[in-house]
Motif scaffolding. Structure first.
Motif, PDB file in Angstrom:
ATOM      1  N   UNK A   1       0.824  -1.204   0.000  1.00 54.65           N
ATOM      2  CA  UNK A   1       0.000   0.000   0.000  1.00 54.65           C
ATOM      3  C   UNK A   1       0.865   1.265   0.000  1.00 54.65           C
ATOM      4  N   UNK A   2       0.372   2.295  -0.655  1.00 55.34           N
ATOM      5  CA  UNK A   2       1.129   3.551  -0.712  1.00 55.34           C
ATOM      6  C   UNK A   2       1.457   4.040   0.694  1.00 55.34           C
ATOM      7  N   UNK A   3       0.484   3.986   1.584  1.00 54.55           N
ATOM      8  CA  UNK A   3       0.688   4.474   2.956  1.00 54.55           C
ATOM      9  C   UNK A   3       1.831   3.768   3.661  1.00 54.55           C
ATOM     10  N   UNK A   4       2.022   2.488   3.351  1.00 60.38           N
ATOM     11  CA  UNK A   4       3.001   1.681   4.075  1.00 60.38           C
ATOM     12  C   UNK A   4       4.310   1.499   3.315  1.00 60.38           C
ATOM     13  N   UNK A   5       4.451   2.124   2.171  1.00 60.57           N
ATOM     14  CA  UNK A   5       5.674   1.981   1.381  1.00 60.57           C
ATOM     15  C   UNK A   5       6.834   2.671   2.083  1.00 60.57           C
ATOM     16  N   UNK A   6       7.867   1.905   2.377  1.00 65.23           N
ATOM     17  CA  UNK A   6       9.028   2.465   3.061  1.00 65.23           C
ATOM     18  C   UNK A   6       9.887   3.269   2.093  1.00 65.23           C
ATOM     19  N   UNK A   7      10.560   4.307   2.582  1.00 63.56           N
ATOM     20  CA  UNK A   7      11.396   5.126   1.699  1.00 63.56           C
ATOM     21  C   UNK A   7      12.426   4.309   0.931  1.00 63.56           C
ATOM     22  N   UNK A   8      12.979   3.282   1.561  1.00 65.55           N
ATOM     23  CA  UNK A   8      13.990   2.465   0.896  1.00 65.55           C
ATOM     24  C   UNK A   8      13.380   1.723  -0.294  1.00 65.55           C
ATOM     25  N   UNK A   9      12.139   1.263  -0.142  1.00 65.92           N
ATOM     26  CA  UNK A   9      11.466   0.573  -1.241  1.00 65.92           C
ATOM     27  C   UNK A   9      11.163   1.534  -2.379  1.00 65.92           C
ATOM     28  N   UNK A  10      10.681   2.725  -2.041  1.00 66.06           N
ATOM     29  CA  UNK A  10      10.390   3.721  -3.073  1.00 66.06           C
ATOM     30  C   UNK A  10      11.651   4.097  -3.843  1.00 66.06           C
ATOM     31  N   UNK A  11      12.748   4.272  -3.114  1.00 61.53           N
ATOM     32  CA  UNK A  11      14.011   4.613  -3.786  1.00 61.53           C
ATOM     33  C   UNK A  11      14.467   3.482  -4.692  1.00 61.53           C
TER      34      UNK A  11
ATOM     35  N   UNK B   1      -4.796  -1.166  -6.948  1.00 63.90           N
ATOM     36  CA  UNK B   1      -4.320  -1.031  -5.572  1.00 63.90           C
ATOM     37  C   UNK B   1      -3.001  -1.753  -5.347  1.00 63.90           C
ATOM     38  N   UNK B   2      -2.266  -1.294  -4.368  1.00 61.36           N
ATOM     39  CA  UNK B   2      -1.100  -1.981  -3.800  1.00 61.36           C
ATOM     40  C   UNK B   2       0.149  -1.946  -4.667  1.00 61.36           C
ATOM     41  N   UNK B   3       0.090  -1.313  -5.808  1.00 64.19           N
ATOM     42  CA  UNK B   3       1.292  -1.178  -6.624  1.00 64.19           C
ATOM     43  C   UNK B   3       1.488   0.284  -7.038  1.00 64.19           C
ATOM     44  N   UNK B   4       1.009   1.191  -6.195  1.00 68.20           N
ATOM     45  CA  UNK B   4       1.027   2.596  -6.553  1.00 68.20           C
ATOM     46  C   UNK B   4       2.408   3.152  -6.849  1.00 68.20           C
ATOM     47  N   UNK B   5       3.382   2.818  -6.025  1.00 71.12           N
ATOM     48  CA  UNK B   5       4.723   3.374  -6.226  1.00 71.12           C
ATOM     49  C   UNK B   5       5.412   2.681  -7.394  1.00 71.12           C
ATOM     50  N   UNK B   6       5.236   1.366  -7.506  1.00 75.72           N
ATOM     51  CA  UNK B   6       5.751   0.655  -8.688  1.00 75.72           C
ATOM     52  C   UNK B   6       5.154   1.244  -9.959  1.00 75.72           C
ATOM     53  N   UNK B   7       3.835   1.414  -9.958  1.00 72.32           N
ATOM     54  CA  UNK B   7       3.145   1.966 -11.121  1.00 72.32           C
ATOM     55  C   UNK B   7       3.670   3.362 -11.445  1.00 72.32           C
ATOM     56  N   UNK B   8       3.904   4.154 -10.416  1.00 70.75           N
ATOM     57  CA  UNK B   8       4.429   5.506 -10.635  1.00 70.75           C
ATOM     58  C   UNK B   8       5.806   5.468 -11.273  1.00 70.75           C
TER      59      UNK B   8
ATOM     60  N   UNK C   1       7.284  -9.723  -3.173  1.00 70.87           N
ATOM     61  CA  UNK C   1       6.845 -10.172  -1.863  1.00 70.87           C
ATOM     62  C   UNK C   1       7.723  -9.688  -0.693  1.00 70.87           C
ATOM     63  N   UNK C   2       9.057  -9.632  -0.832  1.00 71.02           N
ATOM     64  CA  UNK C   2       9.853  -9.170   0.305  1.00 71.02           C
ATOM     65  C   UNK C   2       9.530  -7.751   0.758  1.00 71.02           C
ATOM     66  N   UNK C   3       8.948  -6.951  -0.137  1.00 74.54           N
ATOM     67  CA  UNK C   3       8.620  -5.563   0.198  1.00 74.54           C
ATOM     68  C   UNK C   3       7.194  -5.421   0.720  1.00 74.54           C
ATOM     69  N   UNK C   4       6.459  -6.522   0.774  1.00 72.38           N
ATOM     70  CA  UNK C   4       5.056  -6.477   1.164  1.00 72.38           C
ATOM     71  C   UNK C   4       4.914  -6.062   2.636  1.00 72.38           C
ATOM     72  N   UNK C   5       4.021  -5.127   2.878  1.00 68.85           N
ATOM     73  CA  UNK C   5       3.695  -4.693   4.229  1.00 68.85           C
ATOM     74  C   UNK C   5       2.185  -4.577   4.339  1.00 68.85           C
ATOM     75  N   UNK C   6       1.638  -4.863   5.538  1.00 68.23           N
ATOM     76  CA  UNK C   6       0.231  -4.609   5.778  1.00 68.23           C
ATOM     77  C   UNK C   6      -0.617  -5.807   6.124  1.00 68.23           C
TER      78      UNK C   6
END
Length: 252
Positions: free
Chosen positions: A83-93, A135-142, A183-188
């Motif tokens: 989820x976008x809310x739970x995406x950690x900065x390291x994952x986004x980077x 849903x759930x791939x917002x940062x990947x999609x971005x 999967x390793x980046x999955x949170x929630x």
């Protein structure tokens, strides 16, 4: 003999694309972070090089060793489902450094050569998830939508120099490592609000039913972009991707 350099050839789309172009008689430079020579048939027309698209030194070394290139395929990428809310900065980077900035860096490495000789083709493999919100791939999609935007502008900039630029948009594929890598980046799952949504997403990843994209679909789309001067700027790859593109363009 034309030469194609493909990033992310260790599995899935990149591997099948390398195989197809070898079969068609091209010189293939297959790159991956950790070279695995046994993945592809031995050939005098094949060069396997290490390439980490997040490392400028690795990019410079690979392109120097590759020699003259006619087509660049940016296929390397990484996924994350969270989820976008739970995406950690390291994952986004990680997503943007690999999917977006890595693509930008390899394009910048080849564009001076293409522009100087007034020819060449760049093909960026993004994703059909950029065609509609999920849903759930917002940062990947971005990160993939950003590549689409970069490529759209680049196509206009390169037109005066005879350089062709294309986007290939694959759909959901059971033949890639997206699900495993995501999967390793999955949170929630420990969050009562997000848990049902996430469990539904995991089930959809494992569902082999319905239209999907096969690696060969993407290889064929890349072949079309590389060899057909009249190919469209955007090419959907896979039955599901074709359906999504038709919906996005307002067709039945």
């Amino acid at each position: 003999m034309p030469t194609i350099l493909i990033t992310g050839c260790s599995s899935g789309f990149g591997l099948d694309t390398a195989r197809l172009f070898l079969e068609k008689g091209w010189r293939v430079v297959a790159t991956m972070r950790r070279p695995m020579p046994d993945l592809l048939p031995a050939s005098d027309h094949l060069t396997i090089l290490p390439l980490d698209v997040t490392d400028p030194h690795s990019i410079r070394a690979a392109f120097a060793q590759a020699g003259d290139i006619d087509v660049l395929v940016n296929n390397a990428g990484v996924g994350a489902a969270v989820p976008v809310e739970l995406t950690e900065p390291e994952t986004a980077r990680l997503l943007f450094e690999t999917n977006t900035l890595g693509t930008l860096a390899t394009m910048q490495a080849i564009l001076p050569r293409f522009r100087e000789r007034r020819g060449g083709t760049i093909i960026n493999v993004t994703s059909s998830v950029t065609l509609k919100p999920l849903p759930l791939i917002g940062v990947y999609r971005a990160s993939k939508a950003a590549v689409n935007a970069l490529t759209e502008s680049l196509a206009i900039e390169m037109e005066p120099f005879g350089v062709r630029v294309h986007i290939v948009l694959p759909g959901r594929s059971p033949e890639t490592s997206f699900g495993t890598n995501a999967m390793p980046h999955l949170r929630g799952l420990d969050n009562a609000d997000y848990k049902p949504m996430i469990e539904g997403m995991i089930a959809s990843f494992r569902d082999a039913g319905g239209p999907v994209t096969h690696a060969g679909d993407v290889a064929a789309a890349v072949w079309r972009a590389a060899t057909d001067p009249g190919a469209p700027f955007r090419i959907a790859a896979g039955e599901d991707a074709v359906q999504w593109m038709a919906e996005a363009e307002g067709h039945d």
